[in-house]
Every structure is written in C-alpha cells, then in structure tokens.
Design a protein around this motif. Structure first.
Motif, PDB file in Angstrom:
ATOM      1  N   TYR B  63       0.831  -1.212   0.000  1.00 19.65           N
ATOM      2  CA  TYR B  63       0.000   0.000   0.000  1.00 19.65           C
ATOM      3  C   TYR B  63       0.863   1.259   0.000  1.00 19.65           C
ATOM      4  CZ  TYR B  63      -4.356  -2.547   0.542  1.00 19.65           C
ATOM      5  OH  TYR B  63      -5.443  -3.362   0.320  1.00 19.65           O
ATOM      6  N   ALA B  64       2.000   1.194   0.683  1.00 18.73           N
ATOM      7  CA  ALA B  64       2.893   2.363   0.685  1.00 18.73           C
ATOM      8  C   ALA B  64       3.402   2.641  -0.727  1.00 18.73           C
ATOM      9  CB  ALA B  64       4.056   2.130   1.648  1.00 18.73           C
ATOM     10  N   ALA B  65       3.734   1.582  -1.459  1.00 17.36           N
ATOM     11  CA  ALA B  65       4.204   1.772  -2.840  1.00 17.36           C
ATOM     12  C   ALA B  65       3.083   2.361  -3.696  1.00 17.36           C
ATOM     13  CB  ALA B  65       4.684   0.441  -3.413  1.00 17.36           C
ATOM     14  N   ALA B  66       1.868   1.833  -3.521  1.00 15.30           N
ATOM     15  CA  ALA B  66       0.725   2.353  -4.286  1.00 15.30           C
ATOM     16  C   ALA B  66       0.463   3.815  -3.931  1.00 15.30           C
ATOM     17  CB  ALA B  66      -0.520   1.506  -4.007  1.00 15.30           C
ATOM     18  N   TYR B  67       0.749   4.171  -2.698  1.00 19.08           N
ATOM     19  CA  TYR B  67       0.544   5.547  -2.254  1.00 19.08           C
ATOM     20  C   TYR B  67       1.271   6.526  -3.159  1.00 19.08           C
ATOM     21  CZ  TYR B  67       0.729   9.620   0.861  1.00 19.08           C
ATOM     22  OH  TYR B  67       0.616  10.883   1.386  1.00 19.08           O
ATOM     23  N   PHE B  68       2.486   6.154  -3.567  1.00 19.02           N
ATOM     24  CA  PHE B  68       3.304   7.089  -4.338  1.00 19.02           C
ATOM     25  C   PHE B  68       3.081   6.988  -5.847  1.00 19.02           C
ATOM     26  CE2 PHE B  68       5.654   6.852  -0.340  1.00 19.02           C
ATOM     27  CZ  PHE B  68       5.852   8.193  -0.098  1.00 19.02           C
ATOM     28  N   GLU B  69       2.351   5.959  -6.275  1.00 16.65           N
ATOM     29  CA  GLU B  69       2.181   5.746  -7.720  1.00 16.65           C
ATOM     30  C   GLU B  69       1.186   6.737  -8.321  1.00 16.65           C
ATOM     31  OE1 GLU B  69       0.925   1.728  -8.287  1.00 16.65           O
ATOM     32  OE2 GLU B  69       2.897   0.935  -7.750  1.00 16.65           O
ATOM     33  N   ASP B  70       1.591   7.331  -9.438  1.00 16.10           N
ATOM     34  CA  ASP B  70       0.671   8.048 -10.333  1.00 16.10           C
ATOM     35  C   ASP B  70       0.132   9.367  -9.788  1.00 16.10           C
ATOM     36  OD1 ASP B  70       0.923   5.899 -12.107  1.00 16.10           O
ATOM     37  OD2 ASP B  70      -0.764   4.846 -11.194  1.00 16.10           O
ATOM     38  N   VAL B  71       0.522   9.769  -8.573  1.00 20.48           N
ATOM     39  CA  VAL B  71       0.006  11.046  -8.065  1.00 20.48           C
ATOM     40  C   VAL B  71       0.776  12.186  -8.724  1.00 20.48           C
ATOM     41  CG1 VAL B  71      -0.257  12.537  -6.052  1.00 20.48           C
ATOM     42  CG2 VAL B  71      -0.776  10.092  -5.881  1.00 20.48           C
ATOM     43  N   ALA B  72       0.053  13.068  -9.419  1.00 17.55           N
ATOM     44  CA  ALA B  72       0.693  14.136 -10.181  1.00 17.55           C
ATOM     45  C   ALA B  72       0.299  15.523  -9.669  1.00 17.55           C
ATOM     46  CB  ALA B  72       0.348  13.998 -11.668  1.00 17.55           C
ATOM     47  N   ALA B  73      -0.609  15.567  -8.700  1.00 20.23           N
ATOM     48  CA  ALA B  73      -0.954  16.837  -8.045  1.00 20.23           C
ATOM     49  C   ALA B  73      -1.636  16.502  -6.730  1.00 20.23           C
ATOM     50  CB  ALA B  73      -1.875  17.693  -8.912  1.00 20.23           C
ATOM     51  N   GLU B  74      -1.521  17.384  -5.771  1.00 10.73           N
ATOM     52  CA  GLU B  74      -2.112  17.126  -4.456  1.00 10.73           C
ATOM     53  C   GLU B  74      -2.842  18.381  -3.977  1.00 10.73           C
ATOM     54  OE1 GLU B  74      -0.035  14.514  -2.016  1.00 10.73           O
ATOM     55  OE2 GLU B  74      -0.876  15.228  -0.117  1.00 10.73           O
ATOM     56  N   ILE B  75      -3.884  18.147  -3.173  1.00 15.08           N
ATOM     57  CA  ILE B  75      -4.614  19.235  -2.529  1.00 15.08           C
ATOM     58  C   ILE B  75      -4.531  18.998  -1.025  1.00 15.08           C
ATOM     59  CG2 ILE B  75      -6.911  20.251  -2.146  1.00 15.08           C
ATOM     60  CD1 ILE B  75      -7.604  19.337  -5.061  1.00 15.08           C
ATOM     61  N   MET B  76      -4.256  20.032  -0.256  1.00 12.46           N
ATOM     62  CA  MET B  76      -4.260  19.880   1.200  1.00 12.46           C
ATOM     63  C   MET B  76      -4.851  21.119   1.863  1.00 12.46           C
ATOM     64  SD  MET B  76      -0.255  20.467   2.418  1.00 12.46           S
ATOM     65  CE  MET B  76       0.348  19.046   1.543  1.00 12.46           C
ATOM     66  N   GLY B  77      -5.239  20.939   3.122  1.00 12.85           N
ATOM     67  CA  GLY B  77      -5.755  22.062   3.881  1.00 12.85           C
ATOM     68  C   GLY B  77      -4.633  22.920   4.445  1.00 12.85           C
ATOM     69  N   ALA B  78      -4.989  24.114   4.860  1.00 12.33           N
ATOM     70  CA  ALA B  78      -4.008  25.038   5.444  1.00 12.33           C
ATOM     71  C   ALA B  78      -3.362  24.434   6.689  1.00 12.33           C
ATOM     72  CB  ALA B  78      -4.691  26.356   5.793  1.00 12.33           C
ATOM     73  N   GLY B  79      -4.133  23.668   7.471  1.00 14.45           N
ATOM     74  CA  GLY B  79      -3.599  23.074   8.689  1.00 14.45           C
ATOM     75  C   GLY B  79      -2.504  22.070   8.409  1.00 14.45           C
ATOM     76  N   MET B  80      -2.664  21.281   7.354  1.00 14.22           N
ATOM     77  CA  MET B  80      -1.654  20.287   7.015  1.00 14.22           C
ATOM     78  C   MET B  80      -0.349  20.952   6.571  1.00 14.22           C
ATOM     79  SD  MET B  80      -2.101  16.959   4.546  1.00 14.22           S
ATOM     80  CE  MET B  80      -0.667  16.049   3.931  1.00 14.22           C
ATOM     81  N   PHE B  81      -0.469  22.114   5.949  1.00 12.82           N
ATOM     82  CA  PHE B  81       0.732  22.851   5.548  1.00 12.82           C
ATOM     83  C   PHE B  81       1.355  23.605   6.722  1.00 12.82           C
ATOM     84  CE2 PHE B  81       2.941  26.534   3.630  1.00 12.82           C
ATOM     85  CZ  PHE B  81       3.792  25.868   2.759  1.00 12.82           C
ATOM     86  N   GLY B  82       0.584  23.730   7.817  1.00 10.35           N
ATOM     87  CA  GLY B  82       1.097  24.437   8.983  1.00 10.35           C
ATOM     88  C   GLY B  82       0.753  25.910   9.019  1.00 10.35           C
ATOM     89  N   LEU B  83      -0.149  26.343   8.134  1.00 12.00           N
ATOM     90  CA  LEU B  83      -0.452  27.781   8.090  1.00 12.00           C
ATOM     91  C   LEU B  83      -1.120  28.281   9.366  1.00 12.00           C
ATOM     92  CD1 LEU B  83      -1.644  28.687   4.476  1.00 12.00           C
ATOM     93  CD2 LEU B  83       0.488  29.326   5.645  1.00 12.00           C
ATOM     94  N   HIS B  84      -1.918  27.414  10.016  1.00 11.91           N
ATOM     95  CA  HIS B  84      -2.618  27.887  11.216  1.00 11.91           C
ATOM     96  C   HIS B  84      -1.636  28.322  12.297  1.00 11.91           C
ATOM     97  CE1 HIS B  84      -6.246  25.219   9.921  1.00 11.91           C
ATOM     98  NE2 HIS B  84      -6.153  26.307   9.208  1.00 11.91           N
ATOM     99  N   ASP B  85      -0.505  27.617  12.375  1.00 14.00           N
ATOM    100  CA  ASP B  85       0.482  27.958  13.404  1.00 14.00           C
ATOM    101  C   ASP B  85       1.504  28.985  12.918  1.00 14.00           C
ATOM    102  OD1 ASP B  85      -0.563  26.260  15.360  1.00 14.00           O
ATOM    103  OD2 ASP B  85       0.454  24.537  14.466  1.00 14.00           O
TER     104      ASP B  85
END
Lengths: 213, 213
Positions: B63-85
C-alpha cells in the motif's frame, strides 16, 4: 471461563442505532448493521429455528457459531431488554417472545429491579442494581465455569471494558457508515494495551476484529 | 486519472491528532497512528532517502508503494501545511524542509492566499481560496492526466467525499484507540453507496480499507 463481548458496529463505530420507534423497536439502521450475521446459517438455525440449511457458511458463520459457544450467563443493560420504553409495564418480558435466544441466566442492569422472569427454554432474566464488578460476580456464579457475555448495548459495555473486566472483545464491523447512533469506542483510549488485536475480512465485507488477552 | 485519498486513522476513527505543540508539531499520537506506514521499506526510501533496504516488505509496503504511484498533483488544507500555526510568518515553507516528499504541484486551501513556493525536487506549493470543485479543477489541470490526491487533513477531505468527488479512498486503520483527535467519518452517512468496499489486514495488524468506484 472468559468474559466476552460480541458486537456489530459500523465503520464509524456505531453499535446501537437511535432511530427506534415503538413500531420499529430496532430502527431502520439495525438491519443493515447486522445483515451479515443474520444471514449466516448459524443465526438462522439458532435464532430463527430455520433448519432448511440456508444461510452463509463462510467466515461470518464461523464467528456466528463461536458467538453461541460456551456462553453460560449474560449481562445486558436495561435498554437492551427494552425497560426504557416499558418502564411502567410490569408484564414486559423483553423483545424476544417466549423463546429468548439466550438459554441461560441473563442479568439485566437497572436502577429499578423487578421480579425475575423464567422461560421454558432455559432463559431466565434477573434484574440487578449493581456495579459492573458486582454484576459480573453474580453472572460468574451463575455461569458455573462457562463464559459470561456482556451483551450490550455499548453504554453498558464500556464500563466493563474500561475496568479491564473483559477477556475477549469481538467486533464485527459492517462496511457501512451510519453517521448516527451510539458509539462503542468513546472514552476507551489505550484499550489495546494488554490485548492482542487481530482482524480478518469475511466474504460479506464485514471486518471481524478481536481483542484477546 | 483518479481522485484519491489515502489516510491513516485509528480504530475509533481519528485521522488527525490534536496534541500538537510548536515543539512537537505532529503530537505524541501521530507516531503510533503512522507507525506501520513509516516502518515500510517504501516510506524509508521515498521519504527518508534511506537506501539501506531496511523496512517491512509485506502488505503495508504494497500500500505504501501504491501511495506514491501516479500522483501528479495534491490538494491539502491550510492546517496540514502548517499555516494555522504560522499565519504571521510570510517565510513559512511548510513542515518538510527543502525536500518535501510530494514531487508535484500541491494546492493548499486557505482563505489568505500567499505567493507560490517552488522547490528543486519538483514540489511546488500554490495557495488557493477555492471550493472543492474549483481546487480540483486546478489540480486536475496541473496533473496532466495523472492522479490527484486530496492529502488531508480530515476536515479538508470530508467535503470532497461528501460531494462525490473522490474515486478511491484508502484508509489504513491502526489497531489502536486514540480517544482524541479529529474524526474522518463525521457527517458521511451512506458514503459506501456507489463504492465497492474491500479490506485486508496487514502483518502489522493494520486494516487496509478501500472504497473504490
């Protein structure tokens, strides 16, 4: 002798549905939560007295058969017996008709005990105003060396889990999201400590999760 | 091209831990939630740049290998990027140092957009004040036919799931109860409709659950 819990929950952790009405005492969601279990050959034989041999015979049925093995006494909450909806009815005998599927002494926890009720098939309901430890002592005596099941609902089960009184917890997780009901897992942070946790997926998609000492 | 979600959650459904401090930005619980994933050979190679060949190679690693396969763009929230802090720090470049493990355009949802940040390894962070549909349109364009991952946290992911925008949801359920954090499943009653739900258990005890169209 082991103290056991067996429950059906949804992926989002709901063990008890909350859409009950007097006309539909188990609610709409209950059927979906228990569909895989109710579909087993063991359930059909043991609970529905259906001897046609129909029903599933795979992983779900193996857990259904284990469900009935060795249980010699059961503890349940007043809600599971239906007392909350029948508090004023001294003749209420539970949801299960004249053939309750327990075949053993059942201790119903309630703050307003009433007279015991006995059935011809070996089921007897006794009503206790007791702590988990006290109720378990009574049930263990009655079980005579057999297993004691804490039957439900989740609000009744949680204090037994939190107090470390349960030897084996089996949860059948239906692959559905109910989004409403009463959660099993609330307030049980770290429960896995002291248990070996295993799981396997049945043909129905149900995940059978077991916490065992 | 598929829209994907991959998350680690606990048995009680917590996808984000809430015991973070500035000194320990992921919190104490995060390590336990992600232990099986972090222990895989793929994670060690892809994220830690550890070429020793150590790490697990079983179901979790698949599953970890599949996690990295074929992903060509990602979306995340501000919290995951650390913007809230780090809302007042215009130089904040995320948690990941100069080698963010994305290697693709990442769209960070925030009500206060800032300048894009580009890294030598192919990762670029773009900041959008956008609806899920708008963000997904931008990410899909940027992915050029590859997959788009909605990365997290759960508060960001839920509206994408609720709007039917996700083609494949993979959840790695750690066999632990956290009892605190932010739940993934809230408000998603009936999500399973329209998906095939499957699961399997890894050697680590992690349950890999997949909703696929």
């Amino acid at each position: 002798m082991a103290v056991r819990v067996d429950l059906n929950i949804s992926l989002d952790g709901f063990a008890t549905t909350t859409d009950q009405t007097p006309e539909n005492p188990f609610g709409q969601d209950w059927g979906r939560l228990t569909a895989a279990y109710v579909g087993t050959r063991t359930f059909r034989e043991r609970v529905l007295h259906d001897t046609s041999g129909e029903g599933t015979t795979g992983v779900d049925d193996r857990y259904a058969a284990a469900y009935f093995e060795d249980v010699a006494a059961e503890i349940m909450g007043a809600g599971m017996f239906g007392l909350h909806d029948h508090a004023d009815d001294p003749d209420w005998r539970g949801w299960w008709g004249e053939e309750p599927p327990f075949h053993c002494p059942v201790f119903v926890l309630t703050h307003i005990p009433r007279e015991s009720i006995e059935f011809a098939n070996g089921t007897a309901f006794h009503f206790l105003d007791a702590t988990p430890e006290e109720a378990l002592a009574s049930a263990t005596d009655a079980a005579g060396g057999g297993d004691v099941r804490i039957g439900g609902g989740p609000t009744t089960i949680r204090p037994f889990l939190a107090a470390g009184l349960v030897d084996r917890l089996h949860v059948a997780i239906a692959p559905i999201l109910l989004g409403r009901g009463i959660r099993l897992w609330d307030g049980l942070r770290g429960l896995e400590a002291g248990y070996t946790v295993t799981s396997e997926t049945a043909e129905s998609g149900t995940i059978h999760l077991t916490f065992a000492r």
